[in-house]
Design a protein around this motif. Sequence first.
Motif, short mmCIF file in Angstrom:
data_model
loop_
_atom_site.label_atom_id
_atom_site.label_comp_id
_atom_site.label_asym_id
_atom_site.label_seq_id
_atom_site.Cartn_x
_atom_site.Cartn_y
_atom_site.Cartn_z
N GLU A 1 -9.57 0.31 12.24
CA GLU A 1 -10.51 -0.42 11.39
C GLU A 1 -9.92 -1.75 10.93
OE1 GLU A 1 -11.60 2.09 8.19
OE2 GLU A 1 -12.57 3.62 9.45
N SER A 2 -8.65 -1.74 10.53
CA SER A 2 -8.02 -2.98 10.06
C SER A 2 -7.90 -3.99 11.19
CB SER A 2 -6.63 -2.68 9.49
OG SER A 2 -6.71 -1.80 8.39
N GLU B 1 -4.99 -9.00 3.15
CA GLU B 1 -4.25 -10.24 2.92
C GLU B 1 -2.94 -10.24 3.71
OE1 GLU B 1 -5.50 -8.32 0.62
OE2 GLU B 1 -7.19 -9.56 -0.07
N GLU B 2 -2.26 -9.09 3.78
CA GLU B 2 -1.00 -9.04 4.52
C GLU B 2 -1.21 -9.20 6.03
OE1 GLU B 2 1.59 -6.05 1.61
OE2 GLU B 2 0.32 -5.23 3.21
N LEU B 3 -2.37 -8.79 6.51
CA LEU B 3 -2.66 -8.92 7.93
C LEU B 3 -3.17 -10.31 8.29
CD1 LEU B 3 -2.64 -7.24 10.52
CD2 LEU B 3 -4.99 -6.54 10.03
N SER C 1 0.81 -1.22 0.00
CA SER C 1 0.00 0.00 0.00
C SER C 1 0.84 1.26 0.00
CB SER C 1 -0.93 0.01 1.22
OG SER C 1 -0.16 -0.02 2.41
N GLY C 2 2.15 1.11 0.15
CA GLY C 2 3.03 2.28 0.18
C GLY C 2 3.04 2.99 1.50
#
Length: 650
Positions: A310-311, A284-286, A276-277
């Motif tokens: 939120e994530s 997916e990465e989490l 995501s920069g």
Amino acid sequence: QSLFFRIKLIIKSSQPASSFDGNQFHQVDSKRTITQTEHRLLQPVTNQFKKNLDIMKLLRSTFIAFCAASAASAFAPQFASHSKSLSNASYQRKQSTSTTSLFVGIHEQPASQFSEEDIRREEMFVQVLKEVGMAKEYLSYLVEESNGGDASESTEEEGGASLGEVLAEKAAAGEVELFGGGGDAASTAETPKEAVYQPALRTDLGSTVLLSGTADASLLTILNNNFFGAENVPNFDFGIIRALVEDPARAKKQAISREARYSGLLDKLVIEPASSGSVLPTKEELTGATSWIVQLTSKEASAMLPKIAESAKASAELKNLVVLVTGSSSGSVEGWDAVVDASGDGEAFTCTLLAVGELYAGGKEGGFYHVGPLGDDALAPSTSEAPKLSSKMAYQLLGHALALESTSNTALTAYEYPPAVLEAIVSPYGEGDFANRDDDGNELPDEFKDIKMESRMIQAMREVGFTQVMELDVLAGKGISALKKYIENPPNKENAFTKVKSARDLEDEKIMAMLDEEIAKSEAQKKAEADAKKKIEVEGIAKEWSIKEYSLQMLGGDLDESVSEKDFMISNWDKALAEAEATWERINSEEYISEQERLKKNKVNSENKLFWDGMPSMLRKKREKMVEKVKQQYMDLLSEEDLERIILNE
């Protein structure tokens, strides 16, 4: 060889070095003499031999005095190796609080060489040691509480065999012997296992930890938890350590080292670019991460923290979130409330915030710092300097905060104190004899007291062997407020430091009991001698009073002439004793002694004065009459100075 032979002859000779003269010869033995040239060459050797002889005499006297002092083990010099044993902490504290210097084999130090400033500095040092000792007693209470109220029993049940038991078993099996001989295993088998502080640790860290925005080598070492010589974190057992960074090549260069290869970090570490920069990973990465560590700047916090919340809330596997915000200089971090709300008070996940100021590279190992609740200004530096912290300490606190239960759902701040504060904490608490006072003598509050208490607690923890995880748990989970409560109302419980006593401690107690008994006997004997001396003096004063009173009453006609002095003394003895007792108390009082010293001093300083303060009344009247008489005779002929000189000569 010839020179060496001559040196041996000189050493064997009974002639003193001062007897050698360059203009004559001295017989060394029946066959050899020392020439002038030989004497010139050997003179430095002779002087060095005399110097070494004096040194040997000094060392011999030192050794004898040391052995004599070692006879009583309670006062023998101690050479204790560094240990993290809490059971030995109280004994080390007793040794450290002793300020008596033992000048063995050297001349006695005169009392005049110590100034008032030196004495005051020593008193302050002793008081600081007492304050550290109180902090150690508080730590012993925490040790006992963390082990369920009985430190010795709980540690034996949890940890299995102690070091002493293992060595005893090996010695009994013939595997270990004392200096190559047969050791006695029975003496070591009785050694109890040492009690240690048991901090509450998180149990849901999982096997995968995700790092966003950082891949610092010191943080990776802590998370890897498998490096020889490092203090391992009991609940760290990560199989995968994933780091999402903007520059993977640079991160790998900094993280991959010989230490990382030997410790097995490379088998767990995965460094990937952030898709995501930014520090915010994708869904997916989490995925799969049960623990998440994020690093942000204070400028990014307000925008990124709500997204991070939120994530974290959307992840079903995430259980722990730890956020490091750098460059923070205020008592709050904007956006952290969103993370707290998303966590649902720990129902969805636990969250921890660590706000620090400017990070700098380097820094000393184990320096003095503050860590506590964010927004707590009680310990904030009282200077205009911006808070800062070494990067190594910051990542150490960050990694250990993930391990502790006490840091769950908390917002913490950490910073180093400026030099001005560090200079202030070396002095005792500003109370009692060490307080600053105003012009009216009223005690002023100590603005650095809380900082001093925190420093005493940190010093005590490091002296007794607390690990870094234990240190953070006490500072962040309990803080100085718990120490204040303990000092105000200490629990009436047995001290965990002194619960298990060694044979040496028991021996020292016996010696101290014997010394106390001897001191009591000596004091009783001195008191008896003083009472006997007082009785003799009082009776002497009573006799003098009786004789004087008898004479006065006889001259005044108050007594019959048939009454003898002895009969008067017997009939009035009780009254004489009472008067003598009062007189004895008066002449031995401090006021009377100081008054006599003052009069004596005035008399010495007034030898050339006509009148002075405290002079006898009869002498004053006599001189006043002499002055009047001389004035009448020589008023017109002499000056005041001449009159005074004439009277003094008479």
